[in-house]
Each structure stands twice: as structure tokens, then as C-alpha cells.
Design a protein around this motif. Structure first.
Motif, PDB file in Angstrom:
ATOM      1  N   HIS A   1       0.803  -1.228   0.000  1.00  0.00           N
ATOM      2  CA  HIS A   1       0.000   0.000   0.000  1.00  0.00           C
ATOM      3  C   HIS A   1       0.833   1.274   0.000  1.00  0.00           C
ATOM      4  CE1 HIS A   1      -3.822  -2.000   0.116  1.00  0.00           C
ATOM      5  NE2 HIS A   1      -3.455  -2.748   1.142  1.00  0.00           N
ATOM      6  N   ASN A   2       2.145   1.137  -0.014  1.00  0.00           N
ATOM      7  CA  ASN A   2       2.973   2.331  -0.200  1.00  0.00           C
ATOM      8  C   ASN A   2       4.004   2.072  -1.299  1.00  0.00           C
ATOM      9  OD1 ASN A   2       3.625   4.976   0.251  1.00  0.00           O
ATOM     10  ND2 ASN A   2       4.951   4.564   2.004  1.00  0.00           N
TER      11      ASN A   2
ATOM     12  N   LEU B   1       4.272  -0.441  -3.438  1.00  0.00           N
ATOM     13  CA  LEU B   1       3.721  -0.898  -4.722  1.00  0.00           C
ATOM     14  C   LEU B   1       2.555  -0.059  -5.218  1.00  0.00           C
ATOM     15  CD1 LEU B   1       3.843  -4.786  -4.383  1.00  0.00           C
ATOM     16  CD2 LEU B   1       5.544  -3.231  -5.324  1.00  0.00           C
ATOM     17  N   LYS B   2       2.144   0.924  -4.415  1.00  0.00           N
ATOM     18  CA  LYS B   2       1.118   1.897  -4.833  1.00  0.00           C
ATOM     19  C   LYS B   2      -0.274   1.306  -5.044  1.00  0.00           C
ATOM     20  CE  LYS B   2       4.273   5.061  -4.828  1.00  0.00           C
ATOM     21  NZ  LYS B   2       4.420   5.728  -3.528  1.00  0.00           N
ATOM     22  N   PHE B   3      -0.594   0.263  -4.296  1.00  0.00           N
ATOM     23  CA  PHE B   3      -1.987  -0.185  -4.291  1.00  0.00           C
ATOM     24  C   PHE B   3      -2.791   0.773  -3.424  1.00  0.00           C
ATOM     25  CE2 PHE B   3      -0.523  -4.464  -5.579  1.00  0.00           C
ATOM     26  CZ  PHE B   3      -1.543  -4.826  -6.447  1.00  0.00           C
ATOM     27  N   GLU B   4      -3.865   1.335  -3.987  1.00  0.00           N
ATOM     28  CA  GLU B   4      -4.759   2.189  -3.197  1.00  0.00           C
ATOM     29  C   GLU B   4      -5.393   1.370  -2.081  1.00  0.00           C
ATOM     30  OE1 GLU B   4      -5.505   5.417  -3.565  1.00  0.00           O
ATOM     31  OE2 GLU B   4      -4.406   5.815  -5.420  1.00  0.00           O
ATOM     32  N   MET B   5      -5.751   2.031  -0.973  1.00  0.00           N
ATOM     33  CA  MET B   5      -6.420   1.312   0.107  1.00  0.00           C
ATOM     34  C   MET B   5      -7.944   1.353  -0.095  1.00  0.00           C
ATOM     35  SD  MET B   5      -4.091   1.851   3.447  1.00  0.00           S
ATOM     36  CE  MET B   5      -4.278   3.587   3.734  1.00  0.00           C
ATOM     37  N   ARG B   6      -8.360   1.047  -1.293  1.00  0.00           N
ATOM     38  CA  ARG B   6      -9.781   1.046  -1.643  1.00  0.00           C
ATOM     39  C   ARG B   6      -9.946   0.017  -2.742  1.00  0.00           C
ATOM     40  NH1 ARG B   6     -13.380   3.138   1.372  1.00  0.00           N
ATOM     41  NH2 ARG B   6     -12.332   5.144   1.466  1.00  0.00           N
ATOM     42  N   VAL B   7     -10.800  -0.971  -2.491  1.00  0.00           N
ATOM     43  CA  VAL B   7     -10.918  -2.080  -3.445  1.00  0.00           C
ATOM     44  C   VAL B   7     -11.299  -1.587  -4.831  1.00  0.00           C
ATOM     45  CG1 VAL B   7     -12.096  -4.239  -3.977  1.00  0.00           C
ATOM     46  CG2 VAL B   7     -11.629  -3.626  -1.613  1.00  0.00           C
ATOM     47  N   GLY B   8     -10.549  -2.012  -5.800  1.00  0.00           N
ATOM     48  CA  GLY B   8     -10.874  -1.697  -7.193  1.00  0.00           C
ATOM     49  C   GLY B   8     -10.394  -0.342  -7.647  1.00  0.00           C
ATOM     50  N   ALA B   9      -9.872   0.477  -6.716  1.00  0.00           N
ATOM     51  CA  ALA B   9      -9.445   1.832  -7.085  1.00  0.00           C
ATOM     52  C   ALA B   9      -8.177   1.804  -7.929  1.00  0.00           C
ATOM     53  CB  ALA B   9      -9.233   2.684  -5.841  1.00  0.00           C
ATOM     54  N   THR B  10      -7.378   0.760  -7.750  1.00  0.00           N
ATOM     55  CA  THR B  10      -6.165   0.627  -8.555  1.00  0.00           C
ATOM     56  C   THR B  10      -6.481  -0.274  -9.736  1.00  0.00           C
ATOM     57  OG1 THR B  10      -4.932   0.712  -6.490  1.00  0.00           O
ATOM     58  CG2 THR B  10      -3.714   0.052  -8.450  1.00  0.00           C
ATOM     59  N   GLN B  11      -6.351   0.293 -10.935  1.00  0.00           N
ATOM     60  CA  GLN B  11      -6.620  -0.513 -12.132  1.00  0.00           C
ATOM     61  C   GLN B  11      -5.401  -1.378 -12.429  1.00  0.00           C
ATOM     62  OE1 GLN B  11      -9.393  -0.917 -13.996  1.00  0.00           O
ATOM     63  NE2 GLN B  11     -10.548   0.396 -12.602  1.00  0.00           N
TER      64      GLN B  11
ATOM     65  N   ALA C   1       2.837   7.696   5.364  1.00  0.00           N
ATOM     66  CA  ALA C   1       2.137   8.205   4.171  1.00  0.00           C
ATOM     67  C   ALA C   1       0.839   7.459   3.890  1.00  0.00           C
ATOM     68  CB  ALA C   1       3.063   8.115   2.957  1.00  0.00           C
ATOM     69  N   ASN C   2       0.657   6.293   4.497  1.00  0.00           N
ATOM     70  CA  ASN C   2      -0.601   5.584   4.276  1.00  0.00           C
ATOM     71  C   ASN C   2      -1.794   6.353   4.858  1.00  0.00           C
ATOM     72  OD1 ASN C   2       1.270   2.651   4.563  1.00  0.00           O
ATOM     73  ND2 ASN C   2      -0.040   3.075   2.800  1.00  0.00           N
ATOM     74  N   CYS C   3      -1.552   7.077   5.954  1.00  0.00           N
ATOM     75  CA  CYS C   3      -2.648   7.843   6.573  1.00  0.00           C
ATOM     76  C   CYS C   3      -2.479   9.347   6.391  1.00  0.00           C
ATOM     77  CB  CYS C   3      -2.727   7.541   8.061  1.00  0.00           C
ATOM     78  SG  CYS C   3      -2.927   5.793   8.427  1.00  0.00           S
TER      79      CYS C   3
ATOM     80  N   CYS D   1      -9.554   0.785   6.997  1.00  0.00           N
ATOM     81  CA  CYS D   1      -9.001  -0.534   7.368  1.00  0.00           C
ATOM     82  C   CYS D   1      -9.904  -1.282   8.352  1.00  0.00           C
ATOM     83  CB  CYS D   1      -7.622  -0.377   7.988  1.00  0.00           C
ATOM     84  SG  CYS D   1      -6.399   0.320   6.868  1.00  0.00           S
ATOM     85  N   HIS D   2     -10.387  -0.558   9.387  1.00  0.00           N
ATOM     86  CA  HIS D   2     -11.165  -1.243  10.426  1.00  0.00           C
ATOM     87  C   HIS D   2     -12.556  -1.586   9.908  1.00  0.00           C
ATOM     88  CE1 HIS D   2      -8.323  -1.241  13.700  1.00  0.00           C
ATOM     89  NE2 HIS D   2      -7.937  -0.034  13.298  1.00  0.00           N
ATOM     90  N   GLY D   3     -12.846  -2.848   9.868  1.00  0.00           N
ATOM     91  CA  GLY D   3     -14.080  -3.326   9.259  1.00  0.00           C
ATOM     92  C   GLY D   3     -13.809  -3.951   7.910  1.00  0.00           C
TER      93      GLY D   3
END
Lengths: 130, 186
Positions: free
Chosen positions: A64-65, A67-77, B135-137, B165-167
Motif C-alpha cells: 500500500h505504499n 507498490l502503490k496499491f490504493e487502500m480502496r478495493v478496485g481503485a487501482t486498475q 504516508a498511508n494515513c 481498514c477497520h471493518g
């Protein structure tokens, strides 16, 4: 009196139905992700990404940093082209850290028709909520 | 005539009730059995409702039970106490793809007191920075300045702020008291 007892028992039915629904519905592991933005359009099963498997081996920050995967499902194409070029999943799935992209069936394991989303329960069975 | 119809109806409704109650109890027993069989366990991949049983790669993948069964237990989420597992070095997740990256762990607690009568929230940077980079947050989900980000249970339940993340992958929002830990007068 008898009827009262029976009605009391019948009141348990909705609870029992809930239990059954909870048991029979999708019981994916917490944090499991379905990725199907492009898979089925391209004739492949959806990808099931399992957080539990990956977080044993890598901290969140790596994907998530670094490799630049967004922390939102599907947001990274993510496309197979990018993976083949060593981006996203391809940073590990290159035959050195993890299996290569030729092993299609190891990632594309999902049931047809699943939509891109995070799965797994938000439920708890423990004393945390008491 | 009318009286006997009512009697018949009353007798019949009792019979129907008995049948339904009997069926209900039987159903309850079966459901409870099913529930017990699955409760507290990790389902094999071919029974989790996501994996296609016909998928040829399925049998090569590690099962949750094989991976998680020996780790410290928890009552929610993956039923694994991930932080304890890392603290006790039962798992050693890498901090970078390659090489030994020095992780920047910040031991700083933030107290959030605008909690509408619920116990205050104690946010520990330490356990979060053991897994995540700053940087994640910061500065997208949370401003670095304490109190500058309007966090609410509403936003969290919508999957924003802590709810990113939580949930989803970190312990779920049913675990109120893991965050709301500090009494207001403490």
C-alpha cells in the motif's frame, strides 16, 4: 397455556433463521477481496486476493505504499500487462518471490459473476462488544 | 353451527401450532449444529462461497486453517491477534520488497475526547506504524495536526478515516472498546 408455550417457541424461529443465513451465506475470510474489474471480460475467473495470506509475509506498507496499491478495493486498475512488467502483483509474482504469471489458475480462482469488493464478515463472536 | 366451526378452527389452529413448533425446534437444532460446525473455524477455500470449486488451482493454495491455526487467537476478524503474532515473532512480515528496511515506529498516543459520552479513544501510533508507513494515513486520510480531521463514527462506518481498514482488514467496528478505552474522567 399450551398455545402460549408454542408461540414462545415460534418466537425463536427468526433467530434460528438468522443463524442459518449466517452459516450458509458467503463465509469468506475477513479481508478477502474479489477483483473482477477486467477478469471476466477477458474470459478469466475473478481474482480472489487474500489479505490473511499476504500479511503473514509482508507488512501493509509494502503493497500500500511501495507498490502503490490504493487502500480502496478496485481503485487501482491492475492489468496483466502491468503485472507482466513487474508492477503491482508482478513485483512479487515474477518467479523469484512468488509464482509467475503463467500460473493463471492460482489467482483467478473466483466464482463467475462475483463483483469487485471486499468480502469477509464484519461480525464478531467474542466478548469485545459486551 | 357457528360454535362448532369455531371449535374446529380452534382445534385445528392448535394442531398447526404444534406442527410448526415441532418443525421449528427441529430446524433450530439443525441450524445450531451447522452453526457450531462452522463457528470459530476457518472454512476451507472450497466452502468459503468465493472460490470456484472447479478451479484447477484451488488444491494448491494454502488453507486458512493451515496458515492461521497456530497463531494467537482473537475473537473477531480473521480470529488472529495479528499484532501479538508479530510482537512474538510468530510471523515476520517483511517491511520492504527487498533488503532490510528500517521501519519508522512512532510511539505516540493520541486521545480523541469528542466521543458523545462514550469512553475516549486512545489511538496508538506504535501498533499502526509497525504495519504501515506514515504516508498511508498522512496527509490524505488524516491531517498530521491533532484534531484537524473531523472523524466521526458516521464517516468510519462509511469506510472513511479509521474505517478504511477497520471493518475491512483490521479488527471490525463491532469491537467498540478496543478503541474507546479511556473513561472520560481518567
Amino acid at each position: 397455556m399450551q398455545a402460549t408455550i408454542h408461540i414462545t417457541k415460534l418466537r425463536l424461529l427468526p433467530v434460528a433463521m438468522l443463524l442459518l443465513v449466517g452459516s450458509a451465506a458467503v463465509r469468506a475470510e475477513f479481508g478477502d477481496i474479489v477483483l473482477n474489474n477486467v477478469s471476466e471480460q477477458q474470459g478469466m475467473r475473478p481474482v480472489i486476493f487474500q489479505h490473511w495470506f499476504h500479511r503473514i509475509r509482508f507488512q501493509c506498507r509494502v503493497c500500500h505504499n511501495e507498490l502503490k496499491f490504493e487502500m480502496r478495493v478496485g481503485a487501482t486498475q491492475v492489468t496483466m500487462d502491468q503485472i507482466s512488467q513487474g508492477r503491482f502483483c508482478g513485483a512479487c509474482h515474477n518467479g523469484e518471490i512468488a509464482w509467475t504469471v503463467e500460473n493463471c489458475d492460482l489467482c483467478h480462482t473466483g466464482k463467475p459473476g462475483l463483483t469487485t469488493k471486499i468480502q469477509g464478515g464484519h461480525e464478531t463472536k467474542g466478548p469485545g462488544i459486551w | 353451527m357457528r360454535g362448532s366451526t369455531i371449535m374446529w378452527f380452534a382445534r385445528d389452529i392448535n394442531r398447526i401450532r404444534r406442527v410448526f413448533a415441532g418443525a421449528g425446534i427441529a430446524l433450530l437444532t439443525v441450524m445450531f449444529g451447522v452453526h457450531l460446525a462452522y463457528a470459530g473455524k476457518w472454512l476451507p477455500l472450497n466452502k468459503d462461497g468465493l472460490h470456484d470449486r472447479r478451479s484447477p488451482g484451488l488444491e494448491l493454495l494454502q488453507s486458512p486453517e493451515a496458515a492461521l491455526g497456530s497463531l494467537p487467537t482473537d475473537t473477531a476478524g480473521n480470529k488472529v491477534d495479528w499484532s501479538r503474532a508479530m510482537d512474538e515473532r510468530l510471523i515476520k512480515p517483511r517491511a520492504a520488497l527487498a533488503g532490510d528496511k528500517t521501519v519508522q515506529v512512532l510511539d505516540l498516543n493520541i486521545i480523541m475526547s469528542d466521543t458523545a459520552g462514550h469512553p475516549n479513544v486512545l489511538f496508538p501510533h506504535k501498533v499502526h506504524t509497525q504495519w504501515l508507513d506514515c504516508a498511508n494515513c498522512h496527509e490524505s486520510l488524516f491531517k498530521s495536526k491533532t484534531g484537524a480531521t473531523p472523524v466521526s463514527m458516521g464517516s468510519i462506518l462509511r469506510g472513511e478515516h479509521c474505517g478504511v481498514c477497520h471493518g475491512a482488514v483490521a479488527f471490525p467496528l463491532t469491537e467498540c472498546r478496543r478503541c474507546h478505552t479511556l473513561p472520560h474522567d481518567s
